[in-house]
Design a protein around this motif. Sequence first.
Motif, mmCIF file in Angstrom:
data_model
loop_
_atom_site.group_PDB
_atom_site.id
_atom_site.type_symbol
_atom_site.label_atom_id
_atom_site.label_comp_id
_atom_site.label_asym_id
_atom_site.label_seq_id
_atom_site.Cartn_x
_atom_site.Cartn_y
_atom_site.Cartn_z
ATOM 1 N N MET A 1 71.893 -36.644 -13.017
ATOM 2 C CA MET A 1 72.349 -36.187 -11.719
ATOM 3 C C MET A 1 73.843 -35.907 -11.727
ATOM 4 O O MET A 1 74.303 -35.060 -10.982
ATOM 5 C CB MET A 1 72.034 -37.228 -10.652
ATOM 6 N N ALA A 2 74.582 -36.616 -12.549
ATOM 7 C CA ALA A 2 76.030 -36.423 -12.587
ATOM 8 C C ALA A 2 76.395 -35.029 -13.092
ATOM 9 O O ALA A 2 77.487 -34.547 -12.826
ATOM 10 C CB ALA A 2 76.693 -37.489 -13.449
ATOM 11 N N HIS A 3 75.483 -34.376 -13.780
ATOM 12 C CA HIS A 3 75.719 -33.008 -14.239
ATOM 13 C C HIS A 3 75.837 -32.034 -13.072
ATOM 14 O O HIS A 3 76.533 -31.030 -13.170
ATOM 15 C CB HIS A 3 74.562 -32.519 -15.125
ATOM 16 N N ASP A 4 75.117 -32.317 -11.997
ATOM 17 C CA ASP A 4 75.054 -31.405 -10.858
ATOM 18 C C ASP A 4 76.222 -31.639 -9.909
ATOM 19 O O ASP A 4 76.675 -32.763 -9.733
ATOM 20 C CB ASP A 4 73.724 -31.587 -10.119
ATOM 21 N N ASP A 5 76.687 -30.560 -9.276
ATOM 22 C CA ASP A 5 77.813 -30.663 -8.352
ATOM 23 C C ASP A 5 77.403 -31.163 -6.966
ATOM 24 O O ASP A 5 78.248 -31.565 -6.185
ATOM 25 C CB ASP A 5 78.522 -29.316 -8.217
ATOM 26 N N GLY A 6 76.135 -31.125 -6.668
ATOM 27 C CA GLY A 6 75.640 -31.585 -5.372
ATOM 28 C C GLY A 6 74.288 -32.232 -5.575
ATOM 29 O O GLY A 6 74.014 -32.765 -6.655
ATOM 30 N N PRO A 7 73.430 -32.180 -4.567
ATOM 31 C CA PRO A 7 72.094 -32.756 -4.713
ATOM 32 C C PRO A 7 71.367 -32.183 -5.926
ATOM 33 O O PRO A 7 71.528 -31.014 -6.278
ATOM 34 C CB PRO A 7 71.389 -32.364 -3.418
ATOM 35 N N SER A 8 70.576 -33.028 -6.566
ATOM 36 C CA SER A 8 69.839 -32.652 -7.771
ATOM 37 C C SER A 8 68.377 -32.434 -7.450
ATOM 38 O O SER A 8 67.791 -33.170 -6.647
ATOM 39 C CB SER A 8 69.956 -33.751 -8.824
ATOM 40 N N ARG A 9 67.786 -31.474 -8.111
ATOM 41 C CA ARG A 9 66.346 -31.242 -7.989
ATOM 42 C C ARG A 9 65.623 -32.195 -8.930
ATOM 43 O O ARG A 9 65.982 -32.310 -10.100
ATOM 44 C CB ARG A 9 65.972 -29.814 -8.338
ATOM 45 N N MET A 10 64.611 -32.868 -8.430
ATOM 46 C CA MET A 10 63.847 -33.792 -9.257
ATOM 47 C C MET A 10 63.210 -33.074 -10.441
ATOM 48 O O MET A 10 63.145 -33.629 -11.535
ATOM 49 C CB MET A 10 62.785 -34.513 -8.418
ATOM 50 N N ASP A 54 81.673 -38.702 -9.906
ATOM 51 C CA ASP A 54 82.929 -38.525 -10.634
ATOM 52 C C ASP A 54 83.128 -39.635 -11.662
ATOM 53 O O ASP A 54 83.567 -39.384 -12.786
ATOM 54 C CB ASP A 54 84.116 -38.486 -9.668
ATOM 55 N N TYR A 55 82.803 -40.856 -11.286
ATOM 56 C CA TYR A 55 82.944 -41.976 -12.218
ATOM 57 C C TYR A 55 82.069 -41.759 -13.455
ATOM 58 O O TYR A 55 82.513 -41.950 -14.587
ATOM 59 C CB TYR A 55 82.583 -43.296 -11.541
ATOM 60 N N LEU A 56 80.812 -41.376 -13.219
ATOM 61 C CA LEU A 56 79.911 -41.156 -14.348
ATOM 62 C C LEU A 56 80.399 -40.015 -15.225
ATOM 63 O O LEU A 56 80.298 -40.084 -16.451
ATOM 64 C CB LEU A 56 78.495 -40.884 -13.845
ATOM 65 N N ARG A 57 80.905 -38.981 -14.604
ATOM 66 C CA ARG A 57 81.424 -37.853 -15.382
ATOM 67 C C ARG A 57 82.603 -38.286 -16.251
ATOM 68 O O ARG A 57 82.745 -37.844 -17.374
ATOM 69 C CB ARG A 57 81.859 -36.727 -14.458
ATOM 70 N N GLU A 58 83.451 -39.146 -15.738
ATOM 71 C CA GLU A 58 84.654 -39.553 -16.456
ATOM 72 C C GLU A 58 84.407 -40.681 -17.454
ATOM 73 O O GLU A 58 85.121 -40.783 -18.443
ATOM 74 C CB GLU A 58 85.726 -39.992 -15.464
ATOM 75 N N HIS A 59 83.420 -41.535 -17.212
ATOM 76 C CA HIS A 59 83.268 -42.739 -18.032
ATOM 77 C C HIS A 59 81.892 -42.885 -18.666
ATOM 78 O O HIS A 59 81.749 -42.666 -19.864
ATOM 79 C CB HIS A 59 83.561 -43.990 -17.201
ATOM 80 N N ALA A 60 80.933 -43.299 -17.893
ATOM 81 C CA ALA A 60 79.652 -43.745 -18.435
ATOM 82 C C ALA A 60 78.873 -42.672 -19.180
ATOM 83 O O ALA A 60 78.305 -42.937 -20.226
ATOM 84 C CB ALA A 60 78.796 -44.312 -17.313
#
Length: 84
Positions: A1-10, A54-60
Amino acid sequence: MAHDDGPSRMAGIATRLGVDATYAGQYRLRLIAAEVIEPRGHGLVDFTLPGLRDYLREHAASSHWGPDAALASAERQALPGSDQ
C-alpha cells in the motif's frame, strides 16, 4: 500500500503480493480490525495512521522495493534447499 499515493485497490495489492483475492482479503480484515487500514470505497483501502505511508516509504519498505522484488522472493522460495 505504501507504493500508492492514495487509497489502494485490493486487486492491485493481491497482484503485487502474488496471492489471490481471498488470501489478501483475510489480511485486509485483520488490518481493519487492528485499525491500521480502513475501507475507502468499493475495493479500496487506505492507512488510518497519519504519516504511516511516508514512514514506510522512508524506512521499513525501502530495502524491499523494486519491480523485481516479488519475483526475486518467489525465485528464492523455489530454489531447492532454500531456507526462506
